[in-house]
Design an enzyme around this catalytic site. Structure first.
Site, PDB file in Angstrom:
ATOM      1  CG  HIS A  17      34.693  41.395  34.157  1.00 45.61           C
ATOM      2  ND1 HIS A  17      35.081  41.886  32.935  1.00 45.61           N
ATOM      3  CD2 HIS A  17      34.595  42.468  34.981  1.00 45.61           C
ATOM      4  CE1 HIS A  17      35.218  43.204  33.024  1.00 45.61           C
ATOM      5  NE2 HIS A  17      34.927  43.581  34.255  1.00 45.61           N
ATOM      6  CG  ASP A  29      39.118  36.950  35.838  1.00 43.34           C
ATOM      7  OD1 ASP A  29      39.934  37.631  36.503  1.00 43.34           O
ATOM      8  OD2 ASP A  29      38.093  37.432  35.325  1.00 43.34           O
ATOM      9  CD  GLN A  85      37.333  42.182  41.586  1.00 44.15           C
ATOM     10  OE1 GLN A  85      37.527  42.485  42.767  1.00 44.15           O
ATOM     11  NE2 GLN A  85      37.179  43.099  40.642  1.00 44.15           N
ATOM     12  CE  LYS A  97      40.008  44.641  38.771  1.00 45.17           C
ATOM     13  NZ  LYS A  97      38.970  45.665  38.770  1.00 45.17           N
ATOM     14  CB  CYS A 130      31.894  44.419  33.208  1.00 48.49           C
ATOM     15  SG  CYS A 130      32.288  46.066  32.669  1.00 48.49           S
TER      16      CYS A 130
END
Lengths: 407, 143
Positions: free
Chosen positions: A123, A200, A203, A226, A364
């Protein structure tokens, strides 16, 4: 025992509405998940009963707010199996968490000629902070390539590693394609050359069991919104040994031990990195989101989402003109696709006219889209409250839309 | 030739027949996009891309006496439909008419609700660029 999805859906007020005259089908969960009633109640409850600035308050309300705030830190610690809650820092989102590491750790320890590795799947928020750092320090940013299915090429990664490699910042699960990266292996290989690793987890934390001690990542960044939690709240996990040697990210209240005009000494972790009044209400409400996940059980959530993914692949796959994008063997419940001859924006607008919320565009991840030779995709991402029947309804709408250009 | 307002009223009438059904409105807009005349390939260049649109929109002009003909294209069908509406209203007019034009049909057909806020910004960028061309032609004609 299978989950009672109707019961789960009943606790999400936002799902029960019509959009453009059709019942809302919310398939934009990779952008943000909806919030259960318990989270909403905790937010208003805090303002109604406990609102007070935390830490250093001598009164009951401040004490109550502080206690609840720190309980969430403990909750997050358990959620990711950190060694101690001091390793959990509250930020405003994944993006800020990554920027904090790039700015604090990066500016102190990265020097000229050092190499930082990211991947093609990143991202923008896990690209730009490192580009800025590399520019400032004259360091080199290297990018792990992927195959056409959207999987990282591990051999290429290994070839990139050397004693110059100082940092690897890698996405655990691709937001655009849903690919699950083999991060445990990546972390192990990076550590063998002495590099530090940031994951990261924006997700991944909502789909996969996360154990930072087992993964052995040095940092983990993710967002509450999220994970059925409030917006404007992120988490940075870091190993104590690293957080302690890192300089503060921002100066202000809370992060200090003692201030004189001559010199300031800094507070202990995690407070050293939480300058100013934090996002108290959202932190406190986030505990309810973590409770929601733990009551259902992550493995149950994952199982349900995997079933939705299989069902979507099967039903959408039968639509003439449907082109899946990202077909990695290991994926979370994300279906990225295009319709032959149609722009993703147009598909998104037409789905919205049918009450179906998806995301369209480059997500993104412009470098990834360039690698795939695409301007963008349509992305449907599923969560625990979604159903096979919703997928069937989307398939009906999608078939009608696809027919315009695929007769 | 009908006035700019006459054409706008025609469009408002057409869209009122579609009523509140968003789906059929979008299909109609896409259909309009399909009727846009072929865009000259040699003018499909970076300089002709309108900035501020999420999708790609190319815009160029032809001078016909004192009037401006607009030619446009987009890589998305809905955007093509939107720009075809603007062309229907503004193309073949004098710079003065274009500059003066109050494009009230956009609000009256509830375009903001149909296309959403991001595309509405794009639509504003298209109108601005069309008016900028008119301003340039006007300056040229006044020399």
């Amino acid at each position: 025992m299978p989950l009672n999805i109707e019961e789960i859906r009943a606790t999400f007020p936002v799902l029960h509405q019509e959009v453009n005259g059709k019942p809302l089908i919310y398939f934009d969960n990779a952008a943000t998940t909806q919030k259960p009633q318990s989270v909403l109640d905790a937010l208003t409850g805090y303002y109604q009963n406990d609102n007070s600035n935390i830490h250093r308050g001598a009164h009951t309300l401040a004490d109550r707010a502080t206690r609840h705030y720190e309980e969430t830190r403990e909750g997050v610690k358990n959620f990711i199996n950190a060694n101690e809650s001091a390793e959990v820092i509250f930020t405003k989102g994944t993006t800020e968490s990554i920027n904090l590491v790039a700015s604090s750790y990066g500016r102190k320890f990265i020097t000229k000629g050092d190499e930082i590795i990211i991947s093609t799947l990143e991202h923008h928020s896990n690209i730009v902070p490192w580009q800025m750092l590399c520019e400032e320090k004259e360091a080199v940013l290297k990018v792990i390539p992927i195959n056409d299915k959207g999987e990282i090429l591990l051999d290429e990664f290994e070839n990139m590693l050397s004693d110059k490699t100082k940092f690897v910042s890698i996405v655990h699960v691709s937001n655009a394609l849903g690919t699950i990266n083999p991060v445990k292996e990546i972390i192990k290989k990076a550590h063998q050359v002495g590099a530090k690793v940031l994951l990261d987890g924006a997700q991944s934390t909502n789909h996969l069991d996360i154990d930072v001690q087992d993964l052995d990542c040095d940092f983990l960044a993710f967002s509450a919104h999220k994970l059925y939690g409030p917006t404007g709240l992120g988490i940075l996990y870091g190993k104590r040994s690293l957080l302690e040697i890192m300089p503060p990210y921002q100066g202000g209240g809370e992060m200090i031990k003692e201030v004189t005009f001559a010199k300031t000494t800094y507070n202990e972790i995690p407070f050293k990195f939480e300058a100013g009044t934090p996002n108290i209400a959202d932190v406190i409400a986030f505990q309810k989101a973590l409770d929601f996940i733990s009551i259902i059980g992550k493995s149950n959530i994952k199982k349900h989402e995997d079933e939705l993914l299989d069902h979507a692949n099967e039903t959408f796959g039968q639509i003439k003109g449907f082109v899946p994008v990202g077909t990695a063997a290991e994926k979370v419940s994300v279906v990225s696709f295009n319709i032959n001859g149609m722009h993703p924006f147009d598909v998104g607008v037409m789905l919205d006219a049918n009450g179906i919320a998806v995301r369209t565009g480059h997500h993104c991840t412009q470098p990834l889209m360039q690698r795939l030779g695409l301007e963008g995709t349509v992305r449907a991402s599923f969560s625990v409250y979604n159903t096979k029947s919703e997928i069937d309804q989307m398939a009906v709408s999608l078939a009608k839309i696809a027919k315009i250009k695929n007769k | 030739m009908s006035s700019i307002q006459d054409i706008q009223d025609e469009i408002i009438e057409e869209f009122s027949i579609l009523g509140d059904d968003k789906e059929s409105t979008i299909y109609y807009i896409m259909e309009l996009g399909g009727q846009l005349p072929q865009f000259p390939e040699e003018e499909r260049v970076e300089e002709n891309i309108i900035k501020g649109c999420q999708s790609k929109v190319w815009l160029t002009t032809r001078e016909e006496g004192e009037r401006i003909q607009y030619l446009a294209d987009s890589n998305t069908d809905i955007t093509k439909g939107l720009i075809s509406l603007l062309i229907r209203v503004l193309s073949g007019r004098t710079p003065q008419e274009i500059l003066k034009a109050d494009l009230n049909f956009i609000d009256k057909i509830g375009m903001g609700n149909i296309i959403g806020s991001q595309r509405s910004n794009g639509l504003s960028a298209m109108i601005k660029q069309m008016k900028l061309y008119a301003l340039a032609y006007q300056a040229k004609q006044n020399v």
